[in-house]
Enzyme design. Structure first.
Site, PDB file in Angstrom:
ATOM      1  N   ASN A  12       0.862  -1.181   0.000  1.00 48.14           N
ATOM      2  CA  ASN A  12       0.000   0.000   0.000  1.00 48.14           C
ATOM      3  C   ASN A  12       0.900   1.233   0.000  1.00 48.14           C
ATOM      4  O   ASN A  12       1.535   1.544   1.000  1.00 48.14           O
ATOM      5  CB  ASN A  12      -0.905  -0.032   1.248  1.00 48.14           C
ATOM      6  CG  ASN A  12      -1.835   1.161   1.298  1.00 48.14           C
ATOM      7  OD1 ASN A  12      -1.835   2.020   0.410  1.00 48.14           O
ATOM      8  ND2 ASN A  12      -2.636   1.235   2.353  1.00 48.14           N
ATOM      9  N   TRP A  13       0.939   1.913  -1.139  1.00 50.82           N
ATOM     10  CA  TRP A  13       1.841   3.073  -1.257  1.00 50.82           C
ATOM     11  C   TRP A  13       1.296   4.291  -0.518  1.00 50.82           C
ATOM     12  O   TRP A  13       2.007   5.249  -0.302  1.00 50.82           O
ATOM     13  CB  TRP A  13       2.061   3.415  -2.738  1.00 50.82           C
ATOM     14  CG  TRP A  13       2.866   2.389  -3.475  1.00 50.82           C
ATOM     15  CD1 TRP A  13       3.202   1.131  -3.032  1.00 50.82           C
ATOM     16  CD2 TRP A  13       3.444   2.524  -4.773  1.00 50.82           C
ATOM     17  NE1 TRP A  13       3.946   0.476  -3.988  1.00 50.82           N
ATOM     18  CE2 TRP A  13       4.109   1.305  -5.066  1.00 50.82           C
ATOM     19  CE3 TRP A  13       3.464   3.541  -5.721  1.00 50.82           C
ATOM     20  CZ2 TRP A  13       4.783   1.093  -6.274  1.00 50.82           C
ATOM     21  CZ3 TRP A  13       4.139   3.328  -6.926  1.00 50.82           C
ATOM     22  CH2 TRP A  13       4.787   2.116  -7.197  1.00 50.82           C
ATOM     23  N   LYS A  14       0.010   4.271  -0.179  1.00 49.23           N
ATOM     24  CA  LYS A  14      -0.627   5.437   0.453  1.00 49.23           C
ATOM     25  C   LYS A  14      -0.326   6.681  -0.398  1.00 49.23           C
ATOM     26  O   LYS A  14      -0.285   6.585  -1.616  1.00 49.23           O
ATOM     27  CB  LYS A  14      -0.196   5.563   1.924  1.00 49.23           C
ATOM     28  CG  LYS A  14      -0.385   4.228   2.675  1.00 49.23           C
ATOM     29  CD  LYS A  14      -0.359   4.338   4.162  1.00 49.23           C
ATOM     30  CE  LYS A  14      -0.456   2.948   4.783  1.00 49.23           C
ATOM     31  NZ  LYS A  14      -0.612   2.952   6.210  1.00 49.23           N
ATOM     32  N   HIS A 100     -10.000   1.044   4.446  1.00 47.90           N
ATOM     33  CA  HIS A 100      -8.765   1.146   5.229  1.00 47.90           C
ATOM     34  C   HIS A 100      -9.029   2.037   6.445  1.00 47.90           C
ATOM     35  O   HIS A 100      -9.795   3.003   6.356  1.00 47.90           O
ATOM     36  CB  HIS A 100      -7.655   1.736   4.359  1.00 47.90           C
ATOM     37  CG  HIS A 100      -6.315   1.658   5.005  1.00 47.90           C
ATOM     38  ND1 HIS A 100      -5.922   2.529   5.994  1.00 47.90           N
ATOM     39  CD2 HIS A 100      -5.288   0.792   4.843  1.00 47.90           C
ATOM     40  CE1 HIS A 100      -4.710   2.214   6.404  1.00 47.90           C
ATOM     41  NE2 HIS A 100      -4.304   1.156   5.716  1.00 47.90           N
ATOM     42  N   GLU A 102      -7.403   4.331   7.753  1.00 46.18           N
ATOM     43  CA  GLU A 102      -7.133   5.772   7.542  1.00 46.18           C
ATOM     44  C   GLU A 102      -8.303   6.429   6.809  1.00 46.18           C
ATOM     45  O   GLU A 102      -8.646   7.577   7.078  1.00 46.18           O
ATOM     46  CB  GLU A 102      -5.810   5.943   6.764  1.00 46.18           C
ATOM     47  CG  GLU A 102      -4.607   5.640   7.658  1.00 46.18           C
ATOM     48  CD  GLU A 102      -3.383   5.101   6.929  1.00 46.18           C
ATOM     49  OE1 GLU A 102      -3.288   5.249   5.694  1.00 46.18           O
ATOM     50  OE2 GLU A 102      -2.519   4.512   7.613  1.00 46.18           O
ATOM     51  N   GLU A 172      -6.927  -6.005   9.658  1.00 50.47           N
ATOM     52  CA  GLU A 172      -5.975  -4.946   9.989  1.00 50.47           C
ATOM     53  C   GLU A 172      -6.353  -4.347  11.338  1.00 50.47           C
ATOM     54  O   GLU A 172      -7.163  -3.413  11.392  1.00 50.47           O
ATOM     55  CB  GLU A 172      -6.032  -3.823   8.937  1.00 50.47           C
ATOM     56  CG  GLU A 172      -5.377  -4.156   7.630  1.00 50.47           C
ATOM     57  CD  GLU A 172      -4.675  -2.925   7.025  1.00 50.47           C
ATOM     58  OE1 GLU A 172      -3.616  -3.110   6.426  1.00 50.47           O
ATOM     59  OE2 GLU A 172      -5.165  -1.799   7.178  1.00 50.47           O
ATOM     60  N   GLY A 178       0.740   1.354  11.071  1.00 51.42           N
ATOM     61  CA  GLY A 178       1.657   2.492  11.159  1.00 51.42           C
ATOM     62  C   GLY A 178       2.238   2.704  12.550  1.00 51.42           C
ATOM     63  O   GLY A 178       2.869   3.726  12.808  1.00 51.42           O
ATOM     64  N   SER A 218       1.891  -3.091  10.320  1.00 54.27           N
ATOM     65  CA  SER A 218       3.296  -3.168  10.764  1.00 54.27           C
ATOM     66  C   SER A 218       4.014  -4.454  10.343  1.00 54.27           C
ATOM     67  O   SER A 218       4.883  -4.949  11.072  1.00 54.27           O
ATOM     68  CB  SER A 218       3.399  -2.941  12.275  1.00 54.27           C
ATOM     69  OG  SER A 218       3.024  -1.614  12.589  1.00 54.27           O
ATOM     70  N   GLY A 239       2.504  -1.684   4.477  1.00 56.79           N
ATOM     71  CA  GLY A 239       2.498  -0.246   4.213  1.00 56.79           C
ATOM     72  C   GLY A 239       3.910   0.278   4.165  1.00 56.79           C
ATOM     73  O   GLY A 239       4.670   0.003   3.223  1.00 56.79           O
TER      74      GLY A 239
HETATM   75  P1  PGA Z   1       1.880  -0.285   7.911  1.00 56.79           P
HETATM   76  O1  PGA Z   1       0.559  -0.023   7.057  1.00 56.79           O
HETATM   77  O2  PGA Z   1       2.529  -1.519   7.323  1.00 56.79           O
HETATM   78  O3  PGA Z   1       2.712   0.951   7.702  1.00 56.79           O
HETATM   79  O4  PGA Z   1       1.466  -0.507   9.314  1.00 56.79           O
HETATM   80  C1  PGA Z   1      -0.276  -1.102   6.740  1.00 56.79           C
HETATM   81  C2  PGA Z   1      -1.435  -0.638   5.952  1.00 56.79           C
HETATM   82  O5  PGA Z   1      -1.865   0.507   6.138  1.00 56.79           O
HETATM   83  O6  PGA Z   1      -1.976  -1.410   5.148  1.00 56.79           O
END
Ligand code: PGA
Length: 265
Positions: A12-14, A100, A102, A172, A178, A218, A239
């Site tokens: 996931n590049w966000k 997600h 976020e 998740e 994160g 993570s 991520g």
């Molecule tokens: P992260 O993000 O690996 O930085 O915890 C995971 C995600 O948002 O899918």
């Protein structure tokens, strides 16, 4: 592992990467591809601006599938700033992250909207990667499984067996995203198994087998091996540690080796 389906390694590049950076990433994967042994499917969930051009590169690299990170549920219309599933499909997306944490936290995605979005994806041949998971408070209060059941019933309300089988469920835990605090393989395995059992209960054993369940939160080079060993795991979502392509290659190699070993045993 579901018949005919591969273990997913999702990146996931966000909100990261320019055009040049995206191309360099794909080119590094192209060179590393033989190391993935054809055992894994790398799903790159990239910003909308990069989707079409990177999807144009991907056909030469069989292990890669392109994905988006969000979608609107309506077909078209006056929704400034939004994008439809038809547009994503047209740009080459085969997957789309939906719900997600976020998006839920900053952009008001609810479980009901997640359901609409996932259905819009399926209608246009895109596999939704539907994220569900509990907060730290919910886990502390012993409400993890109840939250998962509520989200399962709401996000997948009205799904046929076929829709379920064409969906990826990503567990998740919000507290793991994160934060650097990965779930233990036991915690992830318990959640995955519970989700698998719910699919059995509300659909069938065959559908439960065909639906891929992956873990995100993570996941890193240093812990990916143990996360692949969690019960009922069909993939990992990564991520921040995947933004450096060399890390993503290492993570993918570890998964490929693990999957090949699993098949051989
Ligand atoms: P992260 O993000 O690996 O930085 O915890 C995971 C995600 O948002 O899918």
């Amino acid at each position: 592992m579901a018949a005919g389906k591969k273990f997913i390694v999702q990146s996931n590049w966000k909100m990261n990467k320019t055009f040049e950076e995206g191309l360099a990433y794909i080119s590094a994967i192209r060179s590393a591809e033989p190391r993935f042994l054809g055992a894994v499917e790398l799903v790159l969930c990239v910003p909308f601006t990069l989707l079409k051009v990177l999807a144009g590169e991907a056909p030469g690299i069989p292990c890669i599938s392109m994905g988006a990170q969000n979608v609107h549920w309506e077909e078209k219309g006056a929704f400034t700033g939004e994008i439809s599933a038809a547009m994503l499909s047209d740009a080459g997306a085969r997957y789309c992250v939906v719900g997600h944490s976020e998006r839920r936290e900053y952009f008001a995605d609810t479980d009901e909207r997640v359901q609409w979005k996932a259905k819009a994806c399926l209608k246009h041949g895109i596999t939704p990667i539907v994220c569900i998971g509990e907060s730290f408070q919910e886990r502390k209060r012993g409400q993890t499984l109840a939250k998962l059941e509520y989200q399962f019933l709401t996000c997948f309300e009205g799904f046929t067996s076929q829709a379920m089988e064409n969906t990826v469920i990503e567990y998740e835990p919000i507290w793991a995203i994160g934060s650097g605090h990965v779930a233990t393989p036991q915690q992830a395995g318990e959640a995955h198994h519970f989700i698998r059992e719910m699919i059995k209960k509300y659909y069938s054993e065959a559908t439960a087998l065909q639906t891929r369940i992956i873990y995100g939160g993570s996941v890193k080079v240093k812990n990916v091996l143990e996360m692949t060993q969690a019960r009922d795991t069909d993939g990992v979502g990564v991520g921040s540690d995947s933004w450096d392509v060399q890390n993503f290659i290492k993570i993918s190699e570890t998964c490929a080796q693990r999957v090949s070993k699993r098949k051989a045993s």
